[in-house]
Design an enzyme around this catalytic site. Sequence first.
Site, PDB file in Angstrom:
ATOM      1  N   TRP A 168      -7.908   2.979 -10.973  1.00  0.00           N
ATOM      2  CA  TRP A 168      -9.316   2.608 -11.107  1.00  0.00           C
ATOM      3  C   TRP A 168     -10.250   3.420 -10.221  1.00  0.00           C
ATOM      4  CZ3 TRP A 168     -10.209   1.564  -6.135  1.00  0.00           C
ATOM      5  CH2 TRP A 168      -9.204   0.965  -5.376  1.00  0.00           C
ATOM      6  N   LYS A 192      -3.709   4.009 -21.100  1.00  0.00           N
ATOM      7  CA  LYS A 192      -4.072   2.689 -20.570  1.00  0.00           C
ATOM      8  C   LYS A 192      -4.914   2.859 -19.308  1.00  0.00           C
ATOM      9  CE  LYS A 192      -2.352  -0.498 -17.836  1.00  0.00           C
ATOM     10  NZ  LYS A 192      -3.630  -0.990 -17.308  1.00  0.00           N
ATOM     11  N   SER A 246      -0.250   3.455  -7.607  1.00  0.00           N
ATOM     12  CA  SER A 246       0.441   3.188  -6.355  1.00  0.00           C
ATOM     13  C   SER A 246       1.910   3.603  -6.434  1.00  0.00           C
ATOM     14  CB  SER A 246       0.353   1.696  -6.038  1.00  0.00           C
ATOM     15  OG  SER A 246       0.970   0.964  -7.075  1.00  0.00           O
ATOM     16  N   TYR A 256      11.565   1.687 -15.848  1.00  0.00           N
ATOM     17  CA  TYR A 256      11.320   1.500 -17.297  1.00  0.00           C
ATOM     18  C   TYR A 256      11.987   2.620 -18.083  1.00  0.00           C
ATOM     19  CZ  TYR A 256       7.337  -1.489 -15.831  1.00  0.00           C
ATOM     20  OH  TYR A 256       6.545  -2.450 -15.268  1.00  0.00           O
ATOM     21  N   GLU A 268       1.891  10.559  -9.889  1.00  0.00           N
ATOM     22  CA  GLU A 268       0.925  10.915  -8.833  1.00  0.00           C
ATOM     23  C   GLU A 268       0.612   9.617  -8.114  1.00  0.00           C
ATOM     24  OE1 GLU A 268       0.085  13.897  -8.251  1.00  0.00           O
ATOM     25  OE2 GLU A 268       0.436  14.972 -10.121  1.00  0.00           O
ATOM     26  N   CYS A 303      -6.826   8.768  -3.206  1.00  0.00           N
ATOM     27  CA  CYS A 303      -5.407   8.952  -2.864  1.00  0.00           C
ATOM     28  C   CYS A 303      -5.226   9.988  -1.764  1.00  0.00           C
ATOM     29  CB  CYS A 303      -4.624   9.363  -4.093  1.00  0.00           C
ATOM     30  SG  CYS A 303      -5.310  10.822  -4.876  1.00  0.00           S
ATOM     31  N   GLU A 401      -1.131   2.843   3.352  1.00  0.00           N
ATOM     32  CA  GLU A 401      -2.356   3.293   2.682  1.00  0.00           C
ATOM     33  C   GLU A 401      -3.358   2.140   2.644  1.00  0.00           C
ATOM     34  OE1 GLU A 401      -1.996   4.110  -1.540  1.00  0.00           O
ATOM     35  OE2 GLU A 401      -3.260   5.882  -1.285  1.00  0.00           O
TER      36      GLU A 401
HETATM   37  P1  NAD Z   1      -1.744   0.534  -9.406  1.00  0.00           P
HETATM   38  O1  NAD Z   1      -0.435   1.175  -9.214  1.00  0.00           O
HETATM   39  O2  NAD Z   1      -1.920  -0.878  -9.051  1.00  0.00           O
HETATM   40  O3  NAD Z   1      -2.198   0.637 -10.936  1.00  0.00           O
HETATM   41  C1  NAD Z   1      -2.176   1.865 -11.636  1.00  0.00           C
HETATM   42  C2  NAD Z   1      -1.966   1.581 -13.112  1.00  0.00           C
HETATM   43  O4  NAD Z   1      -0.680   1.013 -13.291  1.00  0.00           O
HETATM   44  C3  NAD Z   1      -2.965   0.599 -13.691  1.00  0.00           C
HETATM   45  O5  NAD Z   1      -3.322   1.022 -14.992  1.00  0.00           O
HETATM   46  C4  NAD Z   1      -2.180  -0.702 -13.744  1.00  0.00           C
HETATM   47  O6  NAD Z   1      -2.602  -1.585 -14.742  1.00  0.00           O
HETATM   48  C5  NAD Z   1      -0.783  -0.194 -14.019  1.00  0.00           C
HETATM   49  N1  NAD Z   1       0.246  -1.129 -13.578  1.00  0.00           N
HETATM   50  C6  NAD Z   1       0.182  -2.028 -12.549  1.00  0.00           C
HETATM   51  N2  NAD Z   1       1.318  -2.739 -12.472  1.00  0.00           N
HETATM   52  C7  NAD Z   1       2.127  -2.289 -13.466  1.00  0.00           C
HETATM   53  C8  NAD Z   1       3.418  -2.646 -13.913  1.00  0.00           C
HETATM   54  N3  NAD Z   1       4.128  -3.619 -13.321  1.00  0.00           N
HETATM   55  N4  NAD Z   1       3.948  -1.976 -14.967  1.00  0.00           N
HETATM   56  C9  NAD Z   1       3.246  -0.996 -15.584  1.00  0.00           C
HETATM   57  N5  NAD Z   1       2.014  -0.638 -15.222  1.00  0.00           N
HETATM   58  C10 NAD Z   1       1.445  -1.261 -14.173  1.00  0.00           C
HETATM   59  O7  NAD Z   1      -2.772   1.510  -8.663  1.00  0.00           O
HETATM   60  P2  NAD Z   1      -4.341   1.302  -8.491  1.00  0.00           P
HETATM   61  O8  NAD Z   1      -4.513   0.190  -7.525  1.00  0.00           O
HETATM   62  O9  NAD Z   1      -5.015   1.259  -9.817  1.00  0.00           O
HETATM   63  O10 NAD Z   1      -4.768   2.700  -7.822  1.00  0.00           O
HETATM   64  C11 NAD Z   1      -4.659   2.932  -6.476  1.00  0.00           C
HETATM   65  C12 NAD Z   1      -3.435   3.771  -6.190  1.00  0.00           C
HETATM   66  O11 NAD Z   1      -3.466   4.968  -6.966  1.00  0.00           O
HETATM   67  C13 NAD Z   1      -3.381   4.230  -4.764  1.00  0.00           C
HETATM   68  O12 NAD Z   1      -2.079   4.083  -4.247  1.00  0.00           O
HETATM   69  C14 NAD Z   1      -3.749   5.702  -4.839  1.00  0.00           C
HETATM   70  O13 NAD Z   1      -3.254   6.461  -3.789  1.00  0.00           O
HETATM   71  C15 NAD Z   1      -3.181   6.094  -6.147  1.00  0.00           C
HETATM   72  N6  NAD Z   1      -3.833   7.301  -6.678  1.00  0.00           N
HETATM   73  C16 NAD Z   1      -3.127   8.475  -6.660  1.00  0.00           C
HETATM   74  C17 NAD Z   1      -3.709   9.647  -7.146  1.00  0.00           C
HETATM   75  C18 NAD Z   1      -2.932  10.937  -7.151  1.00  0.00           C
HETATM   76  O14 NAD Z   1      -3.329  11.859  -7.855  1.00  0.00           O
HETATM   77  N7  NAD Z   1      -1.847  11.038  -6.422  1.00  0.00           N
HETATM   78  C19 NAD Z   1      -5.014   9.628  -7.633  1.00  0.00           C
HETATM   79  C20 NAD Z   1      -5.707   8.411  -7.632  1.00  0.00           C
HETATM   80  C21 NAD Z   1      -5.092   7.245  -7.149  1.00  0.00           C
END
Ligand code: NAD
Length: 499
Positions: A168, A192, A246, A256, A268, A303, A401
Amino acid sequence: MTEAKTADFYHRRAGTLAIPRDAFIDGAFRPALSGAVFDNVNPATGEAIGTVAACDAPDVDLAVAAARRVFDAGTWSRAAPEERKAVMLRLADLVRAHTEELAVLESIDSGKTIRDCLHEIGNEVPTFFQWYGELIDKTFGKVAPTAESAVAMIVKEPIGVVGLVLPWNFPLLMAAWKLGPALAAGCSVVLKPAEQTPLTALRLAELAMEAGLPSGVLNVVPGFGETAGAAIGRHMDIDAVSFTGSTEVGAYFLRYSSESNLKPVGLEMGGKSPFLVLDDATIDDDLVNFAVTAAFWNGGQNCSANMRQIVDRRVRDDFLSRVLERVKAIRLGDPLDPATDLGSMVSAEHQARVLGYIDKGKAEGARVAFGGDAVKGQAGYFVGPTVFDDVAPEMTIAREEIFGPVLGLITVTSVEEAIRIARDTEYGLHASVFTRDIGKAFRVARALPCGTVSVNAFSEGDVKTPFGGYKRSGSLARDNGAEAMDQYTQTKTIWINAA
Ligand code: NAD
């Protein structure tokens, strides 16, 4: 006379927007098959924006079937390179033409400042469609050296139907990072968006159709991770997944995959990136701007945020006082006000998480040099900028983080100590180092196990340079640059006996 673009202007603009609410599958908006919806909230006000389709496995099935049908038909996957390029360039132009609409939509959906949204959507997002569009008719295969009796070609083919699962914090930009190369490769996509920020990806799908993308090539399934996200991860007919989010959820995607069709998974993930200021660094305006941006840009919801600022004791007093001067000037408030520097956190849960880390920092003995409290008298989910001094490397705030507007100062006495502390993390996404000594700069750059090192800058690179993480920040996959194409292509050898 053109109207000045003030907060009032953007609020009025928000009031006139058509808010997407349905999933986008096979070229049309449609509700979730179950009829389920979830509430979408503006985190800067706490008020409802509307409801959005809560997709689940049957919707993902429908999207995958559409994506597969068009992939097999070859309408996009085998279209002439010039044709695909033209569509992607039109999409870039359409995003530019709709920047203001998309930026307001993204700002109310995420709490990001309108200034950042306009910049990201007006400049960066279209660049990704343009650059990868331009790459399509400039990418050649190879011919291997063989005896004259044979011709051996090495060609790249689109991998098929790909699942893109997004975070997000940069909703439309992360979509563009992945969609650019996926579409350029000829893949069909099931995307998604994060449940907190579904709106701009849905509007983008409509613009992609207007640009000429055939129905079914880009499907957007809003919904929760445990339902829509897991259905993508486990789908037997999705050929690859590219995920940003994350580290915890990234690990689910590997599981999965192993429990379904062994699809490759590009990851990422999170970071705990260091910002090193060596003893010979000049503490000038540029360095201070980079330090503040590294910690507070996008409210620290980045991130590659450089939260751990590791500063040599010979320059730390000067560094801290100049950083504090800048931090005091940060304007927190209404994200739709172009003068605002720091908007809201993305949700109430995330605000509570960040405040929890600030409490932990205090409890474990870090000294609050600025901020450190919840923002009072402000509707919505805000956290003010916080600067911690006397941070020790073993404290929770130096290891986990936070993903919020928190800067932690760790004072060191030598380059060796700075490198040791910078390396001491389970993450490996990004690092910045400031020094006037090119030899030291190279030494530090080589010594840090992370995907990007910036010298005398806080920079993640641009569309041309690969971005990704070492260790628990990523897989071997890279976003951006020509390297990103590897996530969406297969390599085939065609050996022809010409004798
Ligand atoms: P998140 O992992 O909670 O969610 C990311 C996506 O995964 C969302 O679409 C969410 O709905 C989905 N998701 C959540 N639980 C899931 C599950 N059990 N099964 C399948 N899909 C699932 O991350 P967030 O809170 O949206 O974003 C923040 C994180 O993203 C931080 O850790 C940040 O560092 C990372 N991030 C990394 C980069 C990069 O390029 N390395 C860039 C942006 C953000």
